[in-house]
Design a protein around this motif. Structure first.
Motif, short mmCIF file in Angstrom:
data_model
loop_
_atom_site.label_atom_id
_atom_site.label_comp_id
_atom_site.label_asym_id
_atom_site.label_seq_id
_atom_site.Cartn_x
_atom_site.Cartn_y
_atom_site.Cartn_z
N ASN A 198 -0.67 -12.67 -2.36
CA ASN A 198 -0.02 -12.08 -1.18
C ASN A 198 -1.10 -11.54 -0.46
OD1 ASN A 198 1.15 -9.96 0.88
ND2 ASN A 198 2.07 -8.79 -1.24
N LYS A 199 -1.82 -11.60 0.18
CA LYS A 199 -2.95 -11.46 1.05
C LYS A 199 -2.91 -10.45 1.87
CE LYS A 199 -6.17 -14.50 -0.28
NZ LYS A 199 -5.34 -15.16 -1.35
N LYS A 200 -1.97 -9.99 2.74
CA LYS A 200 -0.91 -9.34 3.14
C LYS A 200 -1.49 -7.92 2.98
CE LYS A 200 2.53 -7.55 7.10
NZ LYS A 200 3.22 -7.72 7.93
N GLY A 201 -0.72 -7.83 2.10
CA GLY A 201 -0.45 -6.75 0.93
C GLY A 201 -2.53 -6.30 0.64
N LEU A 202 -3.44 -7.46 0.62
CA LEU A 202 -4.19 -6.65 -0.05
C LEU A 202 -4.58 -5.97 1.40
CD1 LEU A 202 -5.95 -7.06 -2.05
CD2 LEU A 202 -6.92 -9.45 -1.70
N ILE A 203 -4.51 -6.85 2.07
CA ILE A 203 -5.33 -6.00 3.63
C ILE A 203 -4.78 -5.46 3.88
CG2 ILE A 203 -5.71 -6.75 5.95
CD1 ILE A 203 -5.29 -9.36 5.34
N ILE A 204 -3.21 -4.68 3.38
CA ILE A 204 -3.02 -3.65 4.49
C ILE A 204 -3.44 -1.88 2.50
CG2 ILE A 204 -0.54 -1.95 4.12
CD1 ILE A 204 0.31 -4.40 5.18
N SER A 205 -4.03 -3.07 1.56
CA SER A 205 -4.06 -2.39 0.45
C SER A 205 -5.33 -1.86 0.78
CB SER A 205 -4.09 -2.58 -0.86
OG SER A 205 -2.92 -2.94 -1.49
N SER A 206 -6.28 -2.26 1.09
CA SER A 206 -7.39 -2.43 1.63
C SER A 206 -7.71 -1.56 2.64
CB SER A 206 -8.38 -3.31 2.22
OG SER A 206 -8.31 -4.55 1.23
N LEU A 207 -6.94 -1.59 3.97
CA LEU A 207 -6.99 -0.40 5.00
C LEU A 207 -6.52 0.70 4.04
CD1 LEU A 207 -7.37 0.51 7.35
CD2 LEU A 207 -4.53 0.46 7.29
N LEU A 208 -6.16 1.30 3.22
CA LEU A 208 -5.42 2.62 1.90
C LEU A 208 -6.78 3.36 1.28
CD1 LEU A 208 -1.78 1.84 1.55
CD2 LEU A 208 -2.88 3.10 3.12
N ILE A 209 -7.74 2.00 1.10
CA ILE A 209 -8.73 2.67 -0.12
C ILE A 209 -9.93 3.17 1.02
CG2 ILE A 209 -10.00 1.58 -0.88
CD1 ILE A 209 -8.01 -0.83 -2.64
N PHE A 210 -9.64 2.03 1.82
CA PHE A 210 -10.76 2.99 2.86
C PHE A 210 -10.96 4.19 3.76
CE2 PHE A 210 -12.38 3.46 7.80
CZ PHE A 210 -14.02 3.56 7.39
N PHE A 211 -9.41 4.68 3.75
CA PHE A 211 -8.92 5.58 4.46
C PHE A 211 -8.91 7.02 2.91
CE2 PHE A 211 -6.12 3.75 7.28
CZ PHE A 211 -6.83 4.58 8.90
N LEU A 212 -8.78 6.99 1.84
CA LEU A 212 -9.07 7.66 0.98
C LEU A 212 -10.66 7.66 0.18
CD1 LEU A 212 -6.48 6.60 -1.61
CD2 LEU A 212 -6.26 8.24 -0.85
N PHE A 213 -10.77 6.57 0.18
CA PHE A 213 -12.77 7.01 0.64
C PHE A 213 -12.97 8.23 1.24
CE2 PHE A 213 -13.23 3.27 -2.83
CZ PHE A 213 -12.53 3.96 -3.39
N SER A 214 -12.39 8.17 2.45
CA SER A 214 -13.29 8.16 4.08
C SER A 214 -13.07 9.91 3.67
CB SER A 214 -12.71 7.86 4.57
OG SER A 214 -12.69 6.95 5.31
N VAL A 215 -11.49 10.71 2.94
CA VAL A 215 -11.41 11.89 3.13
C VAL A 215 -11.55 12.66 0.80
CG1 VAL A 215 -9.59 11.78 4.53
CG2 VAL A 215 -9.14 11.33 2.82
N ILE A 216 -11.25 11.38 0.65
CA ILE A 216 -11.82 12.59 -0.50
C ILE A 216 -12.95 12.13 -2.10
CG2 ILE A 216 -10.85 11.97 -3.96
CD1 ILE A 216 -8.20 11.46 -1.46
N PRO A 217 -13.57 12.76 -2.27
CA PRO A 217 -14.63 13.17 -2.09
C PRO A 217 -14.75 11.66 -3.76
CG PRO A 217 -14.06 15.45 -2.70
CD PRO A 217 -12.83 14.11 -2.05
N VAL A 218 -15.79 10.53 -3.95
CA VAL A 218 -15.93 10.10 -5.02
C VAL A 218 -15.44 10.53 -5.48
CG1 VAL A 218 -18.13 8.76 -4.58
CG2 VAL A 218 -15.90 7.48 -5.41
N GLU A 219 -16.70 11.35 -6.57
CA GLU A 219 -16.64 11.73 -7.54
C GLU A 219 -15.18 12.69 -8.20
OE1 GLU A 219 -20.35 13.41 -4.87
OE2 GLU A 219 -17.63 12.85 -4.95
N ARG A 220 -13.98 12.47 -8.06
CA ARG A 220 -12.31 12.31 -7.81
C ARG A 220 -12.25 11.19 -9.21
NH1 ARG A 220 -9.35 16.25 -4.50
NH2 ARG A 220 -10.75 18.56 -4.17
N PHE A 221 -12.44 10.22 -8.47
CA PHE A 221 -12.74 9.02 -8.49
C PHE A 221 -13.49 8.82 -10.07
CE2 PHE A 221 -11.02 8.56 -4.47
CZ PHE A 221 -9.37 7.87 -4.45
#
Length: 396
Positions: free
Chosen positions: A212-235
């Motif tokens: 499911n490449k479309k699902g992967l692309i959308i997941s990548s978009l969500l990951i990008f937004f998460l990494f943009s607003v949440i400090p990576v130290e928490r992960f």
């Protein structure tokens, strides 16, 4: 088909021998007309720019001048000991070979830079010719492709830029030509040139297994937004008990200066978003192998994004030119008006992003490129007589 395609860029080559800088307009005219050898002339011109680049200690190139002088004095046994402390073998092996022959370092840099740029131009030409686009479209896309390259970084002929050339050759052979054995050899060469390219291996393997490449692309978009607003130290705190070695190394990167100039950061934000929009909009129109390649490259950038500009910047060097290749491929087979408008907006915004990056880089390295504007360096014979020493670098 334009008859000029079958002709060679003799005029550009002969002018280059006299004056590389005077030959530049004619080189671009020959590229427009797709004359054979024109792209090689441009690569040679870029090699001359590298030859003339005067580094300061903010550039890795300054340390390479120092390393070259050091390696020049080594015996083979001493060099083996030196190499055993490093994971990037190819680059320093070239130092040893060229220094033993007595070649000055600037000549080696010229060869490396010419090779790097020619590989980039060669791949573009092969893909564009296969798409059967007009001379005008070929030239327009080439200019976009040229600015997608981190030109001033490539001019410093670093280990990373050489490794990136081998990696892009791997991508072209493996994903475009389906030459898997040759591709794997080139990938291994890229990794032993710069170990950072090992990051791509698990990403490409995993993505090739996901249906499911479309699902992967959308997941990548969500990951990008998460990494943009949440400090990576928490992960990372989640993995301290599971992968202590990995998290320790990650926290070392996080302790470094992670923030680039706002123009560069904006440029990267734009190009990542454009890449994701392009994939979401045109994933059905792309060959599955190319889709896997481009998704792998953008996901690599997204996953290292939280570790700061110094880290993720280098992973955009492969992603941006391949994104432009995707634009070339799509522009040749899209006919509906709505898709053409989306593609047009992506291209124009991408050009803005690339120019933003280039303009700031030009400003940042303005003192290093001052030799380009010296009248003495107008002619090739004068250029080749120029020789930099460590003293020149120390007093820049």
């Amino acid at each position: 088909m334009n008859k000029n395609i079958k002709l060679y860029a003799y005029r550009s080559f002969f002018l280059f021998i006299i004056s590389p800088f005077l030959s530049l307009p004619f080189i671009f005219i020959d590229i427009y007309n797709r004359k054979k050898g024109a792209l090689l002339c441009l690569a040679l011109f870029m090699g001359i720019l590298t030859y003339l680049l005067l580094p300061d200690w903010s550039l890795d190139l300054a340390r390479y001048y120092q390393s070259y002088e050091l390696i020049k004095e080594y015996s083979f046994e001493e060099f083996k000991n030196y190499l055993s402390l490093r994971s990037d073998y190819v680059y320093y092996f070239l130092f040893f070979i060229f220094s033993r022959v007595g070649v000055k370092f600037q000549i080696l840099l010229f060869c490396l830079s010419t090779f790097n740029f020619y590989i980039l131009f060669y791949i573009y030409n092969k893909v564009a010719v296969q798409c059967s686009i007009s001379n005008k479209e070929y030239f327009k896309k080439f200019i976009l492709y040229l600015f997608s390259i981190a030109i001033l970084y490539y001019l410093s002929a670093t280990r990373n830029s050489l490794a990136c050339s081998f990696f892009l050759l791997f991508a072209y052979n493996y994903y475009f030509l389906n030459r898997k054995k040759r591709g794997i050899i080139l990938l291994i060469t890229a990794i032993i040139t710069h170990i950072s390219f090992l990051v791509y291996v698990p990403i490409m393997l995993i993505i090739s297994l996901i249906k499911n490449k479309k699902g992967l692309i959308i997941s990548s978009l969500l990951i990008f937004f998460l990494f943009s607003v949440i400090p990576v130290e928490r992960f990372l705190n989640v993995f301290i008990g599971i992968l202590p070695g990995f998290t320790q190394k990650a926290f070392i990167y996080l302790a470094e200066d992670r923030i680039g100039h706002w123009t560069l950061v904006l440029s990267h934000y734009l190009i990542i978003l454009l890449g994701l929009i392009f994939l979401i909009s045109f994933y059905k129109k792309l060959d599955i192998r190319f889709l896997t390649l481009l998704t792998s490259l953008i996901l690599a950038v997204i996953l290292v994004f939280p570790f700061g500009f110094i880290t993720y910047d280098r992973y955009t060097f492969a992603f941006k030119p391949v994104l432009v290749l995707g634009l070339v491929i799509c522009s040749s087979n899209i006919v509906d008006l709505h898709s053409k408008r989306i593609l047009y907006l992506i291209e124009k915004t991408a050009l803005f992003s690339f120019l933003l990056y280039f303009t700031y880089s030009f400003y940042l390295y303005r003192y290093n490129i001052m030799p380009y504007f010296s009248f003495e360096n107008m002619f090739l014979l004068n250029i080749l007589s120029t020789e930099y020493t460590l003293q020149d670098i120390f007093f820049l």
